[in-house]
Enzyme design. Structure first.
Site, mmCIF file in Angstrom:
data_model
loop_
_atom_site.group_PDB
_atom_site.id
_atom_site.type_symbol
_atom_site.label_atom_id
_atom_site.label_comp_id
_atom_site.label_asym_id
_atom_site.label_seq_id
_atom_site.Cartn_x
_atom_site.Cartn_y
_atom_site.Cartn_z
ATOM 1 N NE ARG A 76 31.364 -40.665 11.468
ATOM 2 C CZ ARG A 76 32.109 -39.499 12.124
ATOM 3 N NH1 ARG A 76 33.257 -39.168 11.697
ATOM 4 N NH2 ARG A 76 31.522 -38.509 12.731
ATOM 5 C CG HIS A 120 31.942 -33.229 10.544
ATOM 6 N ND1 HIS A 120 32.557 -34.399 10.946
ATOM 7 C CD2 HIS A 120 32.881 -32.583 11.114
ATOM 8 C CE1 HIS A 120 33.571 -34.563 11.105
ATOM 9 N NE2 HIS A 120 33.939 -33.265 11.464
ATOM 10 C CD GLU A 165 35.347 -34.850 16.815
ATOM 11 O OE1 GLU A 165 35.795 -33.512 16.598
ATOM 12 O OE2 GLU A 165 36.231 -35.671 16.578
ATOM 13 C CG ASN A 290 35.001 -39.142 16.333
ATOM 14 O OD1 ASN A 290 34.755 -40.362 15.957
ATOM 15 N ND2 ASN A 290 34.886 -37.812 15.935
ATOM 16 C CE1 TYR A 292 42.076 -38.212 14.720
ATOM 17 C CE2 TYR A 292 39.969 -37.823 15.852
ATOM 18 C CZ TYR A 292 40.670 -37.965 14.650
ATOM 19 O OH TYR A 292 39.883 -37.868 13.498
ATOM 20 C CD GLU A 355 36.361 -37.953 13.073
ATOM 21 O OE1 GLU A 355 37.272 -37.163 13.516
ATOM 22 O OE2 GLU A 355 35.523 -37.155 12.700
#
Ligand code: IFM
Length: 442
Positions: A76, A120, A165, A290, A292, A355
């Site tokens: 990606r 991005h 995002e 994504n 985290y 991600e």
């Protein structure tokens, strides 16, 4: 715990253009908002810029060879709009497109699926000069650019991602000013979010019915610190801004009413025109997630994060968990909760973790990143076992890279970069990931 993901699970790694390519003045590339932002004193730690980054523009063959060595099945990456349309509209720079043609061909020769993201965060600077994402025209420009890239490589690309995002583009870029273009104008940030979503919908149309298109959102699991009404309201607000403000228009064709109410003091929503939400809610082939870190929030205090426009009294609470070097708490339970929630709310939607990863300083022996990877993949396996249509996982990131306002100070790569020599060294996490891929699970 299930150790297997099934034979069709897609194993990948992710990067983005400005974070790794460098070569910002080569082959006709135009300026982007990140060039301008990084050149502004005090905006990026240590005065770092993406001018050289990981020099991937020149070293992509070496990087693809690394990926092949790890057994990656998909890569990606993002396409830099200013390389393809230096002015953000009109003239097309073939040399920019040729770079991505070469990259894609090299990936395919190595048996690796190319997974391009169209946007991005590196908006061509001329488009910011014309108003940026708060201007409706930028959405049209994204669609025009999407059609150009699609025409150039659709014979070699199966899956497309429009945006990475959009929350960050809108709220870090236009509300906190911590990201390019560095504006602190909350009403404009809400407009920006809408035009990013509209641009996504128009890009889906522009690429045509046959294109398999998704979008990547930074989503998280939000919990209240206590059961108090203030804390519960804080969690509702933050979940609203971070998750539902993007999921609902994309998947239900409407903004969440409570969030629209929260934002009444900030904006009137007169920028939303008839038909926009129908465009935004074009059927998605997949949703990129994504993840985290989870969020624990409390209300009733002075706010700690201006990104949450419309949530003036919310603060982040400490969950007491270990943190990575960037300060984010580690909790794979948040990823499991998020995947289960997405599946229960949107049962038919295929999901990819596009991600997930951790910043740690270690040069080679990165035990913290190895555990992060294993534990997060562990919950992915549990999600699959519980029926979540999770189709693949992309670790962030393949390489150490330009971590936006943190510059090169934060390292997310499973491959270490010595920026002085551009030498690439596999970390333990890369070797462990290769082993997991080879076994098809943990
Ligand atoms: O580096 C970023 C990436 O560009 C977008 N998602 C989060 C990563 C870590 O901050």
């Amino acid at each position: 715990m299930s150790k297997s993901f099934g034979p069709d699970f897609l194993w990948g790694a992710a990067t983005s253009s400005y974070q790794i390519e460098g070569a910002i003045h080569e082959d006709g590339r135009g300026p982007s908002i990140w060039d301008a932002f990084a050149a502004t004193r005090g905006k990026v730690a240590n005065g770092d810029t993406g001018a050289v980054a990981a020099d991937h523009y020149h070293r992509y063959r070496e990087d693809v060879a690394l990926m092949a060595g790890l057994g990656l099945q998909a890569y990606r990456f993002s396409i830099a709009w200013p390389r393809v349309q230096p002015c953000g509209s009109g003239r097309i720079e073939q040399r920019g497109l040729d770079f991505y043609r070469r990259l894609i061909d090299t990936l395919l020769e190595a048996g690796i699926q190319p997974w391009p993201t169209l946007y991005h965060w590196d908006l061509p600077e001329p488009l910011e000069d014309a108003g940026g994402w708060p201007a409706r025209d930028t959405a049209q420009r994204l669609a025009e650019y999407a059609a150009v890239v699609h025409d150039a490589v659709s014979d070699r690309v199966e899956r497309w991602t429009t945006l990475n995002e959009p929350w960050c583009s809108a709220f870090l870029g236009y509300a906190t000013g911590r990201h390019a273009p560095g504006r602190a104008e909350p009403a404009q940030a809400v407009r920006a979010a809408h035009h990013l979503l509209l641009g996504h919908g128009l890009a889906v149309q522009a690429m045509g019915e046959d294109a398999r298109v998704g979008i990547t959102l930074n989503l998280t699991d939000v919990s209240p610190l206590t059961g108090s009404p203030d804390d519960l309201d804080a969690a509702r607000r933050i979940d609203g801004m971070q998750n539902r403000f993007f999921l609902d228009p994309l998947l239900h064709g409407a903004y969440p009413e409570d969030v629209v109410d929260d934002l009444r003091e900030v904006t009137t929503f007169e920028h939303v025109r008839e038909g926009d939400l129908k465009t935004i809610a074009a059927p998605l082939d997949f949703l990129g997630v994504n993840y985290y870190s989870p969020m624990l929030v409390a209300g009733g205090g002075p706010h700690t994060e201006t990104a949450y426009v419309g949530s003036p009294s919310v603060r982040y609470a400490d969950g007491g968990r270990p943190r990575t070097s960037i300060g984010w708490e580690v909790d794979e339970g948040g990823l499991l909760a998020l995947l289960l929630r997405l599946h229960s709310e949107y049962p038919a939607l295929p999901l990819y973790v596009t991600e997930n990863g951790a910043a740690f300083d270690d040069e080679v022996h990165d035990s913290g990143r190895v555990s992060y990877l294993e534990n997060h993949l562990g919950v992915c396996a549990r999600a699959v076992e519980q029926g979540v249509p999770l189709k693949g996982y992309f670790v962030w990131s393949l390489l150490d890279n330009f971590e936006w306002a943190y510059g090169y100070a934060q390292r997310f790569g499973i491959v270490h970069i010595d920026y002085a020599t551009q030498r690439r060294t596999l970390r333990d996490s890369a070797r462990r990931y290769a082993d997991i891929i080879a076994r098809g699970g943990l």
